[in-house]
Design a protein around this motif. Sequence first.
Motif, PDB file in Angstrom:
ATOM      1  N   LEU A 304       0.853  -1.217   0.112  1.00  0.00           N
ATOM      2  CA  LEU A 304       0.134   0.076  -0.114  1.00  0.00           C
ATOM      3  C   LEU A 304       0.653   1.295  -0.097  1.00  0.00           C
ATOM      4  O   LEU A 304       0.554   2.306  -0.666  1.00  0.00           O
ATOM      5  N   ARG A 305       2.122   1.256   0.694  1.00  0.00           N
ATOM      6  CA  ARG A 305       3.038   2.295   0.723  1.00  0.00           C
ATOM      7  C   ARG A 305       3.411   2.610  -0.701  1.00  0.00           C
ATOM      8  O   ARG A 305       3.387   3.742  -1.352  1.00  0.00           O
ATOM      9  N   SER A 306       3.853   1.647  -1.408  1.00  0.00           N
ATOM     10  CA  SER A 306       4.306   1.564  -2.858  1.00  0.00           C
ATOM     11  C   SER A 306       3.038   2.111  -3.699  1.00  0.00           C
ATOM     12  O   SER A 306       3.274   2.995  -4.682  1.00  0.00           O
ATOM     13  N   LEU A 307       2.131   1.594  -3.620  1.00  0.00           N
ATOM     14  CA  LEU A 307       0.848   2.155  -4.099  1.00  0.00           C
ATOM     15  C   LEU A 307       0.539   3.841  -3.939  1.00  0.00           C
ATOM     16  O   LEU A 307       0.246   4.582  -5.077  1.00  0.00           O
ATOM     17  N   GLY A 308       0.509   4.156  -2.786  1.00  0.00           N
ATOM     18  CA  GLY A 308       0.448   5.805  -2.455  1.00  0.00           C
ATOM     19  C   GLY A 308       1.687   6.373  -3.187  1.00  0.00           C
ATOM     20  O   GLY A 308       1.363   7.585  -3.726  1.00  0.00           O
ATOM     21  N   PRO A 332      -3.576   7.553 -15.391  1.00  0.00           N
ATOM     22  CA  PRO A 332      -4.654   6.917 -14.411  1.00  0.00           C
ATOM     23  C   PRO A 332      -5.207   5.727 -14.607  1.00  0.00           C
ATOM     24  O   PRO A 332      -5.495   5.130 -13.669  1.00  0.00           O
ATOM     25  N   ALA A 333      -5.714   5.454 -15.927  1.00  0.00           N
ATOM     26  CA  ALA A 333      -6.483   4.148 -16.149  1.00  0.00           C
ATOM     27  C   ALA A 333      -5.618   2.992 -15.832  1.00  0.00           C
ATOM     28  O   ALA A 333      -6.076   2.105 -15.155  1.00  0.00           O
ATOM     29  N   GLU A 334      -4.362   2.836 -16.191  1.00  0.00           N
ATOM     30  CA  GLU A 334      -3.520   1.819 -15.915  1.00  0.00           C
ATOM     31  C   GLU A 334      -3.228   1.842 -14.356  1.00  0.00           C
ATOM     32  O   GLU A 334      -3.018   0.523 -13.870  1.00  0.00           O
ATOM     33  N   LEU A 335      -3.141   2.744 -13.703  1.00  0.00           N
ATOM     34  CA  LEU A 335      -2.815   2.856 -12.410  1.00  0.00           C
ATOM     35  C   LEU A 335      -3.903   2.249 -11.478  1.00  0.00           C
ATOM     36  O   LEU A 335      -3.823   1.606 -10.705  1.00  0.00           O
ATOM     37  N   TYR A 336      -5.149   2.453 -12.132  1.00  0.00           N
ATOM     38  CA  TYR A 336      -6.419   2.181 -11.563  1.00  0.00           C
ATOM     39  C   TYR A 336      -6.406   0.447 -11.801  1.00  0.00           C
ATOM     40  O   TYR A 336      -6.834  -0.151 -10.980  1.00  0.00           O
ATOM     41  N   ALA A 337      -5.835   0.122 -12.844  1.00  0.00           N
ATOM     42  CA  ALA A 337      -6.021  -1.339 -13.188  1.00  0.00           C
ATOM     43  C   ALA A 337      -5.039  -2.076 -12.295  1.00  0.00           C
ATOM     44  O   ALA A 337      -5.285  -3.175 -11.880  1.00  0.00           O
ATOM     45  N   ILE A 338      -3.976  -1.363 -12.239  1.00  0.00           N
ATOM     46  CA  ILE A 338      -2.788  -2.107 -11.104  1.00  0.00           C
ATOM     47  C   ILE A 338      -3.335  -1.981  -9.795  1.00  0.00           C
ATOM     48  O   ILE A 338      -3.006  -2.853  -9.141  1.00  0.00           O
ATOM     49  N   TYR A 357     -13.727  -0.599 -12.221  1.00  0.00           N
ATOM     50  CA  TYR A 357     -14.663   0.158 -12.760  1.00  0.00           C
ATOM     51  C   TYR A 357     -14.148   1.576 -13.375  1.00  0.00           C
ATOM     52  O   TYR A 357     -14.316   2.028 -14.460  1.00  0.00           O
ATOM     53  N   LYS A 358     -13.067   2.109 -12.302  1.00  0.00           N
ATOM     54  CA  LYS A 358     -12.459   3.446 -12.582  1.00  0.00           C
ATOM     55  C   LYS A 358     -11.450   3.066 -13.652  1.00  0.00           C
ATOM     56  O   LYS A 358     -11.500   4.054 -14.791  1.00  0.00           O
ATOM     57  N   ALA A 359     -10.784   2.146 -13.856  1.00  0.00           N
ATOM     58  CA  ALA A 359      -9.906   1.841 -14.986  1.00  0.00           C
ATOM     59  C   ALA A 359     -10.622   1.727 -16.331  1.00  0.00           C
ATOM     60  O   ALA A 359     -10.160   2.272 -17.436  1.00  0.00           O
ATOM     61  N   LEU A 360     -11.720   1.069 -16.218  1.00  0.00           N
ATOM     62  CA  LEU A 360     -12.535   0.830 -17.586  1.00  0.00           C
ATOM     63  C   LEU A 360     -13.042   2.142 -18.012  1.00  0.00           C
ATOM     64  O   LEU A 360     -13.344   2.317 -19.203  1.00  0.00           O
ATOM     65  N   ALA A 361     -13.423   2.818 -17.325  1.00  0.00           N
ATOM     66  CA  ALA A 361     -14.097   4.382 -17.566  1.00  0.00           C
ATOM     67  C   ALA A 361     -12.951   5.188 -18.116  1.00  0.00           C
ATOM     68  O   ALA A 361     -13.317   6.040 -19.133  1.00  0.00           O
ATOM     69  N   LYS A 362     -11.670   5.208 -17.814  1.00  0.00           N
ATOM     70  CA  LYS A 362     -10.569   5.931 -18.514  1.00  0.00           C
ATOM     71  C   LYS A 362     -10.020   5.487 -19.614  1.00  0.00           C
ATOM     72  O   LYS A 362      -9.365   6.020 -20.277  1.00  0.00           O
ATOM     73  N   LEU A 363      -9.923   3.999 -19.639  1.00  0.00           N
ATOM     74  CA  LEU A 363      -9.319   3.403 -20.690  1.00  0.00           C
ATOM     75  C   LEU A 363      -9.794   3.921 -21.992  1.00  0.00           C
ATOM     76  O   LEU A 363     -11.027   3.620 -22.366  1.00  0.00           O
ATOM     77  N   PRO A 364      -8.766   4.395 -23.212  1.00  0.00           N
ATOM     78  CA  PRO A 364      -9.346   4.666 -24.472  1.00  0.00           C
ATOM     79  C   PRO A 364      -9.870   3.075 -25.189  1.00  0.00           C
ATOM     80  O   PRO A 364      -9.256   2.030 -24.851  1.00  0.00           O
ATOM     81  N   GLU A 365     -10.698   3.532 -26.029  1.00  0.00           N
ATOM     82  CA  GLU A 365     -11.059   2.310 -26.706  1.00  0.00           C
ATOM     83  C   GLU A 365     -10.127   1.575 -27.557  1.00  0.00           C
ATOM     84  O   GLU A 365     -10.368   0.532 -27.825  1.00  0.00           O
TER      85      GLU A 365
END
Length: 446
Positions: A304-308, A332-338, A357-365
């Motif tokens: 969690l520290r590394s994620l922060g 941001p999309a890939e960081l949400y996925a990770i 869900y946040k990752a999918l909302a931001k990922l380009p098609e």
Amino acid sequence: MRVVAGTRKFPPIAVHWTRPHGYRECVTGNFRLKIAMAERDFSQVELASAVNAALRDAGERDSVGERTVRTWLTAKSRWPQRAKREALEAVFRCTAEDLGFYPPGSPAPPSEDADVIRRRFLANAGGAAAAATIPLIATRPAVGTSDVIKLRDQLDALTALDAERGGHAALEKAALAGAQEAVELQKRTATGRIRQRLFSIAGDFTAVAAWSCIDGRQLDQASAHLDRAVSLAGLSQNSCVLMQAWNLRALHARQRQEFGEAIAAAQAAQSTAITRRDPLYASLAHARTAIGYANIPGERRAALRSLGYAEETLSRADLDQPRPSWIAFYGPAELYAITAIVRDQLGDPADAEAASYKALAKLPETYRRNRAHATARLALAQLHQGDLEQACATTGKVFAIMAKDPLPGRMRSLLGDFHRDLITRAPTATVAREWADLYRTQWSTP
């Protein structure tokens, strides 16, 4: 204006020209030679060295130095001696006249737009017209910026193909061919800077081949490519290429479930010079470290520290800054996925679902493979919360997203994990049997 011995004396001609990388300069004197040097990325010292090499190849004992090159550039020397002219023609693969030289008694070249001159130089260099007029000297054509740009365009096309389809054998083969082409160009005349760029591109191509194998679960092949990519990164002295290689090494180690090595590789990525200059790269390195820690019991706090750290450094990154195409996937999309991967591994499936869900909302098609992968992760998070029917329905979207192409090996492995967890949690449930009957062939067949 005074005329001497039938030769008209022209005033200095100044033109503005944009180099391929955006640098602008005012060109005076022999601007044709200056344009040719800029295209090949020659300094005065480097051009002198290349001309001397051509003179030696032709069996000449003459030589030039930086001072001679300067007289050419300022047009104080308008018609070099025969051996030097032929050496210049061999280096640039065009005539001395194309390079702005003219014999005594002849008028100076007319004024032309620098971009027109540059296009003619690129079209003729090494072509049939040049070959018909240039004496045969045992020197290969020089390598310049246009060659580097051509290879970079090929690399960008392969990166886009990976985002669309994922890793596969044809992608690996094309990437290795690009790397070989970049290495082969080293055999031709080039400046030190161009050679470093060629090694850098060769490293990028090799990293694409390694990633294709990782995504396809061809891990032994990927290991060999990664070793080569690290070597080429060292030769290029490019910390961005080195960071890319360590990033892939962390991914590779995780696929092998060697989590200690994955952490070490991610920390090596953190130590590269590019991560100190650009927080986007630093964020990716911290995110890879978080995944490594999440897979080791007792390292929840470190994960969690590394994620922060990844979140904080990403917030400082300028996402519009020009960067190599390989890192375009990260943001941001890939960081949400990770984050979804880390949270699910730590036993926080509800947080993992929200991050997916946040990752999918931001990922380009256009990132079709990444979208399918994030969807599979969403299904796992739903399954780990006990929502079997919703999870099975979500996996159906994975197959729909990738309907045109076979699933990459890494995605098939992830869906295999889903199937294993599904039958572990509900071995007799109708939905589990139906899922296996419906999708077994699709997720298990390469």
